[in-house]
Design a protein around this motif. Structure first.
Motif, short mmCIF file in Angstrom:
data_model
loop_
_atom_site.label_atom_id
_atom_site.label_comp_id
_atom_site.label_asym_id
_atom_site.label_seq_id
_atom_site.Cartn_x
_atom_site.Cartn_y
_atom_site.Cartn_z
N ASN A 4 42.63 23.07 45.21
CA ASN A 4 43.27 23.80 45.19
C ASN A 4 41.64 24.61 44.93
OD1 ASN A 4 42.73 26.79 43.79
ND2 ASN A 4 44.41 26.09 42.24
N PRO A 5 40.89 25.60 45.52
CA PRO A 5 39.42 26.10 46.29
C PRO A 5 38.78 26.79 44.99
CG PRO A 5 40.76 27.05 47.03
CD PRO A 5 41.91 26.23 46.43
N PHE A 6 40.31 27.34 43.84
CA PHE A 6 40.09 27.98 42.87
C PHE A 6 39.85 26.43 41.97
CE2 PHE A 6 42.45 31.10 45.82
CZ PHE A 6 41.15 31.75 45.63
N ASP A 7 39.69 25.68 41.61
CA ASP A 7 39.42 24.53 40.17
C ASP A 7 37.90 24.50 40.62
OD1 ASP A 7 42.42 24.45 39.64
OD2 ASP A 7 42.29 22.53 41.13
N GLY A 8 37.07 25.20 39.43
CA GLY A 8 35.47 24.67 39.48
C GLY A 8 35.02 25.10 40.47
N GLY A 21 41.65 48.66 39.39
CA GLY A 21 40.96 48.05 38.41
C GLY A 21 40.82 46.82 37.61
N GLN A 22 41.59 46.11 38.53
CA GLN A 22 42.04 44.56 37.57
C GLN A 22 40.72 43.84 38.66
OE1 GLN A 22 46.18 44.74 39.31
NE2 GLN A 22 46.47 43.63 38.04
N HIS A 23 40.72 42.83 38.30
CA HIS A 23 39.70 42.06 38.72
C HIS A 23 39.58 40.30 39.03
CE1 HIS A 23 37.32 45.49 37.80
NE2 HIS A 23 36.02 44.43 38.01
N ALA A 24 39.75 39.79 39.85
CA ALA A 24 39.98 38.14 40.29
C ALA A 24 38.86 37.41 40.89
CB ALA A 24 41.05 38.39 41.21
N LEU A 25 38.67 36.19 40.40
CA LEU A 25 37.58 35.48 41.15
C LEU A 25 38.59 35.30 42.19
CD1 LEU A 25 36.15 32.82 38.34
CD2 LEU A 25 35.62 35.16 39.15
N TRP A 26 38.08 34.79 43.84
CA TRP A 26 38.01 34.33 45.12
C TRP A 26 36.87 34.07 45.51
CZ3 TRP A 26 42.70 35.25 45.90
CH2 TRP A 26 43.01 35.37 47.25
N ARG A 27 36.76 32.97 46.48
CA ARG A 27 36.08 32.64 47.09
C ARG A 27 35.55 33.22 48.24
NH1 ARG A 27 33.94 28.19 45.07
NH2 ARG A 27 34.66 26.47 43.66
N ARG A 28 34.47 33.16 49.04
CA ARG A 28 34.04 33.90 49.69
C ARG A 28 34.66 33.63 51.04
NH1 ARG A 28 27.08 34.51 51.52
NH2 ARG A 28 27.58 32.79 52.95
N TYR A 29 34.67 32.47 51.34
CA TYR A 29 35.37 31.26 52.48
C TYR A 29 36.72 31.67 52.86
CZ TYR A 29 36.91 27.70 50.08
OH TYR A 29 37.01 26.76 48.86
N LEU A 30 37.89 33.19 52.09
CA LEU A 30 39.15 32.67 52.01
C LEU A 30 39.10 34.65 52.42
CD1 LEU A 30 40.63 31.22 48.82
CD2 LEU A 30 40.53 30.31 51.07
N GLU A 31 40.33 34.89 52.93
CA GLU A 31 40.52 35.91 53.88
C GLU A 31 41.00 37.37 52.13
OE1 GLU A 31 43.17 38.61 56.32
OE2 GLU A 31 42.64 36.86 57.01
N LEU A 32 39.96 38.17 52.03
CA LEU A 32 40.86 38.91 50.73
C LEU A 32 41.67 39.35 51.21
CD1 LEU A 32 37.42 41.02 50.02
CD2 LEU A 32 38.51 39.31 48.78
N PRO A 33 42.57 39.35 49.85
CA PRO A 33 44.35 40.43 49.98
C PRO A 33 44.03 41.64 50.15
CG PRO A 33 43.89 38.72 48.04
CD PRO A 33 42.63 38.92 48.65
N LYS A 34 44.61 42.42 51.22
CA LYS A 34 44.73 43.65 51.05
C LYS A 34 44.30 44.56 49.86
CE LYS A 34 46.89 47.53 54.07
NZ LYS A 34 47.95 46.96 55.29
N GLY A 35 43.55 46.10 50.30
CA GLY A 35 43.88 45.87 48.79
C GLY A 35 42.94 45.79 47.73
N TRP A 36 41.80 44.98 48.54
CA TRP A 36 40.64 44.37 47.73
C TRP A 36 39.40 44.47 47.84
CZ3 TRP A 36 41.53 42.06 42.47
CH2 TRP A 36 43.25 41.88 42.05
N ARG A 37 38.67 44.58 46.82
CA ARG A 37 37.55 44.51 47.94
C ARG A 37 36.48 43.55 46.99
NH1 ARG A 37 38.60 48.60 44.41
NH2 ARG A 37 37.42 49.80 43.24
N THR A 38 35.30 43.09 47.27
CA THR A 38 34.32 42.21 46.77
C THR A 38 33.16 43.44 45.90
OG1 THR A 38 34.26 40.55 48.20
CG2 THR A 38 32.34 40.95 47.25
N VAL A 39 33.32 43.14 44.37
CA VAL A 39 32.19 44.09 43.96
C VAL A 39 30.90 43.24 43.07
CG1 VAL A 39 33.87 45.14 43.47
CG2 VAL A 39 33.69 43.43 41.82
N HIS A 40 31.05 41.54 42.93
CA HIS A 40 30.42 40.78 42.79
C HIS A 40 30.11 38.92 43.01
CE1 HIS A 40 27.42 39.28 39.36
NE2 HIS A 40 27.60 38.62 39.67
N ARG A 41 29.20 38.73 43.41
CA ARG A 41 28.54 37.69 44.56
C ARG A 41 28.15 37.12 43.59
NH1 ARG A 41 29.66 38.00 50.13
NH2 ARG A 41 29.53 40.60 50.78
#
Length: 65
Positions: A4-8, A21-41
């Motif tokens: 799982n790319p989201f495990d630590g 206004g929902q936030h989620a952690l994401w990995r840079r090498y994965l494509e963002l789901p439609k409707g989501w944007r990067t707000v922090h790295r």
């Protein structure tokens, strides 16, 4: 990558948000789901999680504790 790319792990964590206004952690090498944007790295997962927790906005119809 296996597992799982989201495990630590360190490196290249994103915090993404949608228009609700929902936030989620994401990995840079994965494509963002439609409707989501990067707000922090961040390079540390804990730093990304802290940002998400500080900036999360509960949806209007969601009861809060």
């Amino acid at each position: 990558m296996s597992g799982n790319p989201f495990d630590g792990g360190e490196g290249d964590w994103l915090v993404v948000a949608n228009d609700a206004g929902q936030h989620a952690l994401w990995r840079r090498y994965l494509e963002l789901p439609k409707g989501w944007r990067t707000v922090h790295r961040a390079t540390r997962r804990d730093d990304a999680l802290d940002y998400a927790e500080q900036h999360f906005t509960a949806p209007v119809d969601t009861p809060t504790a």
